[in-house]
Scaffold this motif. Sequence first.
Motif, PDB file in Angstrom:
ATOM      1  N   VAL A 173       5.714 -26.072  83.383  1.00  0.00           N
ATOM      2  CA  VAL A 173       4.250 -26.125  83.358  1.00  0.00           C
ATOM      3  C   VAL A 173       3.824 -27.480  82.807  1.00  0.00           C
ATOM      4  CG1 VAL A 173       4.001 -23.630  83.096  1.00  0.00           C
ATOM      5  CG2 VAL A 173       4.109 -25.041  81.073  1.00  0.00           C
ATOM      6  N   ASP A 174       2.609 -27.914  83.159  1.00  0.00           N
ATOM      7  CA  ASP A 174       2.144 -29.208  82.676  1.00  0.00           C
ATOM      8  C   ASP A 174       1.049 -29.095  81.621  1.00  0.00           C
ATOM      9  OD1 ASP A 174       0.026 -28.433  84.227  1.00  0.00           O
ATOM     10  OD2 ASP A 174       0.101 -30.133  85.592  1.00  0.00           O
ATOM     11  N   ASN A 175       0.865 -27.884  81.087  1.00  0.00           N
ATOM     12  CA  ASN A 175      -0.106 -27.688  80.011  1.00  0.00           C
ATOM     13  C   ASN A 175       0.472 -26.676  79.030  1.00  0.00           C
ATOM     14  OD1 ASN A 175      -2.281 -26.701  78.400  1.00  0.00           O
ATOM     15  ND2 ASN A 175      -3.690 -27.607  79.873  1.00  0.00           N
ATOM     16  N   ALA A 176       0.593 -27.073  77.781  1.00  0.00           N
ATOM     17  CA  ALA A 176       1.206 -26.221  76.754  1.00  0.00           C
ATOM     18  C   ALA A 176       0.381 -24.970  76.450  1.00  0.00           C
ATOM     19  CB  ALA A 176       1.428 -27.019  75.475  1.00  0.00           C
ATOM     20  N   GLU A 177      -0.880 -24.925  76.852  1.00  0.00           N
ATOM     21  CA  GLU A 177      -1.726 -23.771  76.557  1.00  0.00           C
ATOM     22  C   GLU A 177      -1.613 -22.667  77.607  1.00  0.00           C
ATOM     23  OE1 GLU A 177      -5.723 -24.759  75.504  1.00  0.00           O
ATOM     24  OE2 GLU A 177      -5.089 -26.519  74.371  1.00  0.00           O
ATOM     25  N   LEU A 178      -0.860 -22.904  78.679  1.00  0.00           N
ATOM     26  CA  LEU A 178      -0.677 -21.893  79.694  1.00  0.00           C
ATOM     27  C   LEU A 178       0.189 -20.767  79.147  1.00  0.00           C
ATOM     28  CD1 LEU A 178      -1.196 -21.137  82.658  1.00  0.00           C
ATOM     29  CD2 LEU A 178       0.966 -22.245  83.210  1.00  0.00           C
ATOM     30  N   LYS A 179      -0.257 -19.527  79.294  1.00  0.00           N
ATOM     31  CA  LYS A 179       0.488 -18.373  78.810  1.00  0.00           C
ATOM     32  C   LYS A 179       1.099 -17.640  79.993  1.00  0.00           C
ATOM     33  CE  LYS A 179      -2.424 -17.680  74.793  1.00  0.00           C
ATOM     34  NZ  LYS A 179      -3.333 -16.776  74.102  1.00  0.00           N
ATOM     35  N   LEU A 180       2.389 -17.372  79.904  1.00  0.00           N
ATOM     36  CA  LEU A 180       3.120 -16.661  80.944  1.00  0.00           C
ATOM     37  C   LEU A 180       3.543 -15.293  80.421  1.00  0.00           C
ATOM     38  CD1 LEU A 180       5.486 -19.537  82.123  1.00  0.00           C
ATOM     39  CD2 LEU A 180       3.276 -18.890  83.071  1.00  0.00           C
ATOM     40  N   THR A 181       3.382 -14.277  81.261  1.00  0.00           N
ATOM     41  CA  THR A 181       3.815 -12.945  80.895  1.00  0.00           C
ATOM     42  C   THR A 181       4.684 -12.406  82.033  1.00  0.00           C
ATOM     43  OG1 THR A 181       1.730 -12.559  79.734  1.00  0.00           O
ATOM     44  CG2 THR A 181       3.044 -10.608  80.284  1.00  0.00           C
ATOM     45  N   PRO A 182       5.987 -12.332  81.804  1.00  0.00           N
ATOM     46  CA  PRO A 182       6.857 -11.819  82.875  1.00  0.00           C
ATOM     47  C   PRO A 182       6.740 -10.301  82.972  1.00  0.00           C
ATOM     48  CG  PRO A 182       8.147 -12.351  80.937  1.00  0.00           C
ATOM     49  CD  PRO A 182       6.735 -12.763  80.633  1.00  0.00           C
ATOM     50  N   ILE A 183       6.768  -9.800  84.201  1.00  0.00           N
ATOM     51  CA  ILE A 183       6.782  -8.355  84.427  1.00  0.00           C
ATOM     52  C   ILE A 183       7.850  -8.053  85.470  1.00  0.00           C
ATOM     53  CG2 ILE A 183       4.371  -7.975  83.811  1.00  0.00           C
ATOM     54  CD1 ILE A 183       3.732  -7.859  86.792  1.00  0.00           C
ATOM     55  N   ARG A 184       8.406  -6.880  85.404  1.00  0.00           N
ATOM     56  CA  ARG A 184       9.404  -6.453  86.373  1.00  0.00           C
ATOM     57  C   ARG A 184       8.845  -5.265  87.140  1.00  0.00           C
ATOM     58  NH1 ARG A 184      15.532  -5.696  84.900  1.00  0.00           N
ATOM     59  NH2 ARG A 184      16.001  -7.140  86.555  1.00  0.00           N
ATOM     60  N   ILE A 185       8.935  -5.347  88.436  1.00  0.00           N
ATOM     61  CA  ILE A 185       8.416  -4.267  89.288  1.00  0.00           C
ATOM     62  C   ILE A 185       9.570  -3.553  89.919  1.00  0.00           C
ATOM     63  CG2 ILE A 185       7.048  -3.739  91.316  1.00  0.00           C
ATOM     64  CD1 ILE A 185       5.353  -6.166  90.659  1.00  0.00           C
TER      65      ILE A 185
END
Length: 57
Positions: free
Chosen positions: A45-57
Amino acid sequence: MTFRIARKVDGFAVAPRTETVVVGERQLFGPFDIQEYGRQLQVDVDNAELKLTPIRI
């Protein structure tokens, strides 16, 4: 954000998948095939404020 592709074609790396996320927006990405992306999804990512939440389907 950039999703790195682990697979190679004729010994050459495949161009990564890129996606744009607008400020304040939520997006879902996937599915990510293990044969294409590997057993661990690599994301840049190019912005440290981006929040990622992984999910499994």
